[in-house]
Each structure stands twice: as structure tokens, then as C-alpha cells.
Write a protein that holds these residues in place. Structure first.
Motif: not given
Length: 319
Positions: A104, A108, A164-166, A213, A216, A276, A279, A281-282
Motif C-alpha cells: 500500500q 501511494l 483520507r482514503r475515500k 499520502y 497515510i 487504494y 486502504l 480509513e486512517t
């Protein structure tokens, strides 16, 4: 930056690294534009090209001194109290326990192929394929890079509120896939404004990707292996894809297939986009105690530090 950040501002603080990278690229591009405009071709080839490198070398020494004097982060120091393993043992733990996070983190970083193409080769690409003046294309890139420098921290701050991720890596990647081919085609149209539009469009979608990135990547790894995990994944990808991007782009143009440049970038980013969607969700508006989603060693180390501090305070009061 991320480890030093307040829990609810990690996206913003993490974006500062790529904002600084954008500023450095902006300064380098501006310097190239200035020396290209200021010197005749013969003088530029003889000595003018060396001037930006001299300035960059001096700034590099300043940066090295600043980094050598910087302190370790509180989270790293807390984790180090618990994790006493050697560097080799930590590297083995990284490879054994975090292969998915390594993939991952690499994905990124991989759109760097587009970043380096846009930053270092787009002006030359426009000159080779459409006959544009190099000094004007460099100036157009300066405008686009200035936009990038603004977009990166804005998106970084928004990731602390929206997640972040979405949003950011996925939307940024989709934007690259959709825009790169038609934007390079658009360069066949004359005019400085057309070049600025192409450059700025690319920098907008690159900025959306770049904003989050680093944060993340930091959040994917526990503190004990964070530097190794990010460094291993990022540097290999940068060397393989980012460093070779201008060379491959020049080869495509030389072979009479300039649009393969866009196809190559789109292929790399498409593979990244698939990753992605895996990933976690952080982002968290409430804020976590640790940068990683789970980091028991840091929590244990912070507890030890707190206990030691409390015992020291008690000892002082008893005297």
C-alpha cells in the motif's frame, strides 16, 4: 511531521512535507526558467546551467545540518523504551508482519512517475512535440506548481475533517487517469494559455494525491518500523518509476510515439488505484492516541514515561 502533529491535525502536518517538495520543485523550475531566459544558448551550455546547482548544493548543506540537529519524536522515543530489537530484527519484522502495508505504501508513492514527468519533462515534451519555446514552458510550469503548493495543504487540512482514503488518493488517481491523455493531446493547440491550462490541470490532480499520502503512509506502520517501512517502499518506487520517468518519456518521443507517455502514466496510476481501495480509513476527527491504528509498544512506552515522571515528582516532593 505526522508524529509531531496534534492528533486532529495529522493530515495538515503531513501535507507540509509535499508542500515543501512542491516549493523546492517550484524554485528549481523558476531557476531553470530564469537562466534559460537570461543566457544565450552557448553561455547556458558553458556555465549558466551550473548556477542553480551551486545554489542547490548550498541549500542542501543547510538542510543536512538542520536535520542532524533535529530531535526524535515523542512517539518514537516512547516506542524505543519497549522495543529493544536491532535494526536487522526490525527489518525482518517489517517484511514478515507488514507486507500488505508495504504494498500500500509503495502504491501511494508510485504516481511519482506522473509527478516527475510533469515537473521535469513536460516543458521539454512540449518543446519537442509542438515546438514551443522552452523558457515559456518553464514559466508555465511555475504557474502550475504555484497552484500545487496551495492545493496540497488545503487538501491535507480537509482530510482531517472528511477522512483520507475515500476522497484524496482515490479522487487524485481517477483525475490523473481521466485527464493525462486529453491534456497531452491538447498541447497540440498553440498558445501559452493552453500550456498553462495543461500544466495546471495536471498539478491540481497531483496535488490532491500528494496532500495525504505521507500521512497515510505514516499511519500504516507502527512506530518501531515506520521509517523502515516508508523508506523501503517509497525509495524503491521513486527510483524505479519516478527516476526513470523522464528517460522513458524521452524514449517514447524519440520513437515517434509521444502519447505513450500518457499511456505509461495512466497504466501505473491505474494499478495504484486498485490498491487504494484496500486502504484502511486512517483519518479520525476525534484523534487517536497513536499515529498508527494500533501501536501497543508506543502506548506501553508512554505509560512507562508517565510512571517514571510521576515517581521522580514524588521523590522531589518527599525531600
Amino acid at each position: 511531521m505526522v508524529e509531531h502533529a496534534p492528533a486532529n491535525r495529522r493530515g495538515l502536518f503531513g501535507s507540509f512535507t509535499n508542500m515543501a517538495s512542491g516549493l523546492a520543485t517550484l524554485a528549481a523550475t523558476a531557476a531553470a526558467a530564469m537562466v534559460t531566459s537570461a543566457f544565450a544558448p552557448a553561455d547556458l551550455a558553458a556555465f549558466g546551467w551550473r548556477i542553480p546547482f551551486v545554489v542547490g548544493g548550498i541549500l542542501g548543506i543547510v538542510g543536512l545540518v538542520m536535520r542532524a540537529r533535529s530531535d526524535e519524536t515523542p512517539e518514537f522515543e516512547a516506542g524505543a523504551l519497549v522495543d529493544q530489537k536491532s535494526a536487522a530484527a526490525r527489518m525482518m519484522d517489517l517484511l514478515r508482519e507488514h507486507p500488505k502495508a508495504l504494498l500500500q505504501a509503495a502504491a501511494l508513492s508510485a504516481p511519482a512517475v506522473a509527478y516527475y514527468t510533469w515537473a521535469t519533462f513536460l516543458p521539454t515534451y512540449a518543446k519537442l512535440t509542438t515546438g514551443r519555446d522552452l523558457s515559456s514552458t518553464l514559466a508555465g510550469n511555475v504557474i502550475g506548481l504555484a497552484l500545487l503548493v496551495v492545493i496540497v495543504p488545503v487538501c491535507g487540512a480537509l482530510s482531517d475533517r472528511l477522512g483520507r482514503r475515500k476522497i484524496f488518493p482515490i479522487i487524485g488517481a481517477i483525475g490523473m487517469i481521466v485527464l493525462f491523455y486529453p491534456m497531452l493531446l491538447l498541447l497540440n493547440q498553440p498558445g501559452f494559455g493552453v500550456y498553462v491550462l495543461v500544466s495546471a490541470s495536471g498539478w491540481v490532480v497531483l496535488g490532491i494525491w500528494q496532500a495525504v499520502y505521507p500521512t497515510i503512509q505514516a499511519e500504516l506502520f507502527p512506530a518501531a518500523v515506520r521509517v523502515s517501512g516508508i523508506g523501503f517502499a517509497h525509495q524503491i518506487v521513486i527510483a524505479v518509476f519516478g527516476g526513470t520517468a523522464p528517460l522513458l518519456a524521452a524514449a517514447f518521443v524519440g520513437a515517434g510515439q509521444p502519447m505513450y507517455v500518457a499511456v505509461y502514466m495512466i497504466a501505473i496510476v491505474t494499478l495504484c488505484l486498485i490498491v487504494y481501495f484496500t486502504l484502511p480509513e486512517t483519518g479520525s476527527r476525534a484523534g487517536r492516541a497513536t499515529v498508527a491504528l494500533s501501536d501497543s509498544e508506543v502506548l506501553e512506552g508512554e505509560h512507562l514515561l508517565l510512571s517514571t515522571s510521576s515517581a521522580a515528582d514524588e521523590a522531589k516532593r518527599s525531600r
